[in-house]
Design a protein around this motif. Sequence first.
Motif, PDB file in Angstrom:
ATOM      1  N   THR A   1      11.941  -6.873   8.844  1.00  0.00           N
ATOM      2  CA  THR A   1      10.911  -6.460   7.149  1.00  0.00           C
ATOM      3  C   THR A   1      10.870  -5.350   7.056  1.00  0.00           C
ATOM      4  O   THR A   1      11.871  -4.484   7.475  1.00  0.00           O
ATOM      5  CB  THR A   1       9.554  -6.768   7.949  1.00  0.00           C
ATOM      6  N   ASP A   2      10.422  -4.799   5.949  1.00  0.00           N
ATOM      7  CA  ASP A   2      10.561  -3.992   5.720  1.00  0.00           C
ATOM      8  C   ASP A   2       9.115  -2.107   5.684  1.00  0.00           C
ATOM      9  O   ASP A   2       9.024  -1.785   5.492  1.00  0.00           O
ATOM     10  CB  ASP A   2      10.798  -3.747   4.293  1.00  0.00           C
ATOM     11  N   HIS A   3       8.032  -3.649   6.255  1.00  0.00           N
ATOM     12  CA  HIS A   3       6.529  -3.052   6.347  1.00  0.00           C
ATOM     13  C   HIS A   3       5.701  -3.569   7.385  1.00  0.00           C
ATOM     14  O   HIS A   3       6.432  -5.026   7.267  1.00  0.00           O
ATOM     15  CB  HIS A   3       6.086  -2.721   5.228  1.00  0.00           C
ATOM     16  N   VAL A   4       5.149  -2.927   7.758  1.00  0.00           N
ATOM     17  CA  VAL A   4       3.599  -2.923   8.814  1.00  0.00           C
ATOM     18  C   VAL A   4       3.041  -2.799   8.579  1.00  0.00           C
ATOM     19  O   VAL A   4       2.359  -1.336   7.952  1.00  0.00           O
ATOM     20  CB  VAL A   4       4.513  -3.302  10.097  1.00  0.00           C
ATOM     21  N   HIS A   5       1.274  -3.821   9.029  1.00  0.00           N
ATOM     22  CA  HIS A   5       0.484  -3.314   9.170  1.00  0.00           C
ATOM     23  C   HIS A   5       0.340  -2.718  10.538  1.00  0.00           C
ATOM     24  O   HIS A   5       0.785  -3.510  11.538  1.00  0.00           O
ATOM     25  CB  HIS A   5      -0.756  -4.049   8.493  1.00  0.00           C
ATOM     26  N   VAL A   6      -0.224  -1.571  10.571  1.00  0.00           N
ATOM     27  CA  VAL A   6      -0.760  -1.157  12.121  1.00  0.00           C
ATOM     28  C   VAL A   6      -2.615  -0.686  12.670  1.00  0.00           C
ATOM     29  O   VAL A   6      -2.776   0.016  11.573  1.00  0.00           O
ATOM     30  CB  VAL A   6       0.171   0.207  12.760  1.00  0.00           C
ATOM     31  N   TRP A   7      -2.544  -1.094  13.382  1.00  0.00           N
ATOM     32  CA  TRP A   7      -4.286  -0.419  13.999  1.00  0.00           C
ATOM     33  C   TRP A   7      -4.477   0.120  15.101  1.00  0.00           C
ATOM     34  O   TRP A   7      -3.769  -0.400  15.973  1.00  0.00           O
ATOM     35  CB  TRP A   7      -5.483  -1.864  13.816  1.00  0.00           C
ATOM     36  N   GLU A   8      -4.558   1.283  15.035  1.00  0.00           N
ATOM     37  CA  GLU A   8      -4.930   1.903  16.810  1.00  0.00           C
ATOM     38  C   GLU A   8      -5.750   1.929  17.396  1.00  0.00           C
ATOM     39  O   GLU A   8      -6.905   2.052  16.127  1.00  0.00           O
ATOM     40  CB  GLU A   8      -4.271   3.550  16.503  1.00  0.00           C
ATOM     41  N   VAL A   9      -5.442   0.432  18.313  1.00  0.00           N
ATOM     42  CA  VAL A   9      -6.950   0.457  18.876  1.00  0.00           C
ATOM     43  C   VAL A   9      -6.826   0.515  20.555  1.00  0.00           C
ATOM     44  O   VAL A   9      -6.016   0.029  20.946  1.00  0.00           O
ATOM     45  CB  VAL A   9      -7.611  -1.175  18.927  1.00  0.00           C
ATOM     46  N   GLU A  10      -7.765   1.624  20.551  1.00  0.00           N
ATOM     47  CA  GLU A  10      -7.673   1.792  22.886  1.00  0.00           C
ATOM     48  C   GLU A  10      -6.496   2.284  23.328  1.00  0.00           C
ATOM     49  O   GLU A  10      -6.447   1.910  23.835  1.00  0.00           O
ATOM     50  CB  GLU A  10      -8.456   0.516  22.628  1.00  0.00           C
ATOM     51  N   GLY A  11      -6.034   3.965  22.613  1.00  0.00           N
ATOM     52  CA  GLY A  11      -4.759   4.053  22.296  1.00  0.00           C
ATOM     53  C   GLY A  11      -3.382   3.329  22.788  1.00  0.00           C
ATOM     54  O   GLY A  11      -2.027   3.147  23.576  1.00  0.00           O
ATOM     55  N   ARG A  12      -3.436   1.545  21.835  1.00  0.00           N
ATOM     56  CA  ARG A  12      -2.708   0.958  21.796  1.00  0.00           C
ATOM     57  C   ARG A  12      -1.841   0.776  20.097  1.00  0.00           C
ATOM     58  O   ARG A  12      -3.343   0.485  19.438  1.00  0.00           O
ATOM     59  CB  ARG A  12      -2.274   0.007  22.177  1.00  0.00           C
ATOM     60  N   TRP A  13      -1.078   1.114  19.393  1.00  0.00           N
ATOM     61  CA  TRP A  13      -1.000  -0.110  18.485  1.00  0.00           C
ATOM     62  C   TRP A  13      -0.921  -1.372  18.004  1.00  0.00           C
ATOM     63  O   TRP A  13      -0.301  -2.175  18.979  1.00  0.00           O
ATOM     64  CB  TRP A  13       0.696   0.136  17.951  1.00  0.00           C
ATOM     65  N   VAL A  14      -1.974  -2.124  17.321  1.00  0.00           N
ATOM     66  CA  VAL A  14      -1.693  -3.208  16.854  1.00  0.00           C
ATOM     67  C   VAL A  14      -0.743  -3.784  15.784  1.00  0.00           C
ATOM     68  O   VAL A  14      -0.917  -3.546  15.033  1.00  0.00           O
ATOM     69  CB  VAL A  14      -3.531  -3.983  16.791  1.00  0.00           C
ATOM     70  N   LEU A  15       0.982  -4.436  15.279  1.00  0.00           N
ATOM     71  CA  LEU A  15       1.109  -5.176  14.567  1.00  0.00           C
ATOM     72  C   LEU A  15       1.381  -5.990  13.873  1.00  0.00           C
ATOM     73  O   LEU A  15       0.941  -6.880  14.733  1.00  0.00           O
ATOM     74  CB  LEU A  15       2.187  -4.756  15.402  1.00  0.00           C
ATOM     75  N   LEU A  16       1.049  -6.449  12.319  1.00  0.00           N
ATOM     76  CA  LEU A  16       0.957  -6.968  11.904  1.00  0.00           C
ATOM     77  C   LEU A  16       1.882  -7.394  10.772  1.00  0.00           C
ATOM     78  O   LEU A  16       1.767  -6.089   9.629  1.00  0.00           O
ATOM     79  CB  LEU A  16      -0.020  -8.020  10.700  1.00  0.00           C
TER      80      LEU A  16
ATOM     81  N   ASP B   1       3.885   4.922  19.682  1.00  0.00           N
ATOM     82  CA  ASP B   1       4.320   5.180  18.520  1.00  0.00           C
ATOM     83  C   ASP B   1       5.267   5.079  17.274  1.00  0.00           C
ATOM     84  O   ASP B   1       6.385   5.465  17.980  1.00  0.00           O
ATOM     85  CB  ASP B   1       3.716   6.888  18.669  1.00  0.00           C
ATOM     86  N   PRO B   2       5.282   5.309  16.336  1.00  0.00           N
ATOM     87  CA  PRO B   2       5.498   4.118  15.209  1.00  0.00           C
ATOM     88  C   PRO B   2       6.297   5.722  14.461  1.00  0.00           C
ATOM     89  O   PRO B   2       6.315   7.029  14.643  1.00  0.00           O
ATOM     90  CB  PRO B   2       4.802   4.039  13.978  1.00  0.00           C
ATOM     91  N   PRO B   3       8.091   5.848  15.358  1.00  0.00           N
ATOM     92  CA  PRO B   3       8.667   7.006  15.090  1.00  0.00           C
ATOM     93  C   PRO B   3       8.678   7.862  13.414  1.00  0.00           C
ATOM     94  O   PRO B   3       8.355   7.437  12.589  1.00  0.00           O
ATOM     95  CB  PRO B   3      10.205   6.020  15.207  1.00  0.00           C
TER      96      PRO B   3
END
Length: 144
Positions: free
Chosen positions: A106-121, A142-144
């Motif tokens: 993919t070229d892009h990803v949506h991320v949410w930081e939730v309770e110390g973890r990243w949720v990706l879509l 973490d995202p590089p």
Amino acid sequence: MTTAEHLDTIDRLRAREFPAESIWSGGRSSGPGYHLVQVGRTEDLREDGSGRDAATDQINAEYGALAQALTDRWGEAQVFGVGSLRIRGFEGEAIPEPWDEVSASTDHVHVWEVEGRWVLLYAAQWDGGDPYMLMAGVTLIDPP
């Protein structure tokens, strides 16, 4: 699957332990500090390219509905372009998982930081003739 079922899958991923070694099986990928899972998929695209518009519309609708549900839960997502990660990997830089795998499809990803973890879509496609896959993930990395 419905948006509610996708949310349930993401909740289960958030609660699941991470394996000590990387494994891949049937639309799922897990390793130290991450899980990725296919939550949706379009039909296979035909060799003549027909069906691409319908597949694009389908994956965009599913992506949009799930992204909105996650935004309703956790606020606005951060959107990361990951195309540069793919280039950095081609140039020899070691990109940590799951980000290397994500950037390959993919070229892009949506991320949410939730309770110390990243949720990706993100919407993935490995090759121009492959179906689109709606992917979700959870990572400590973490995202590089």
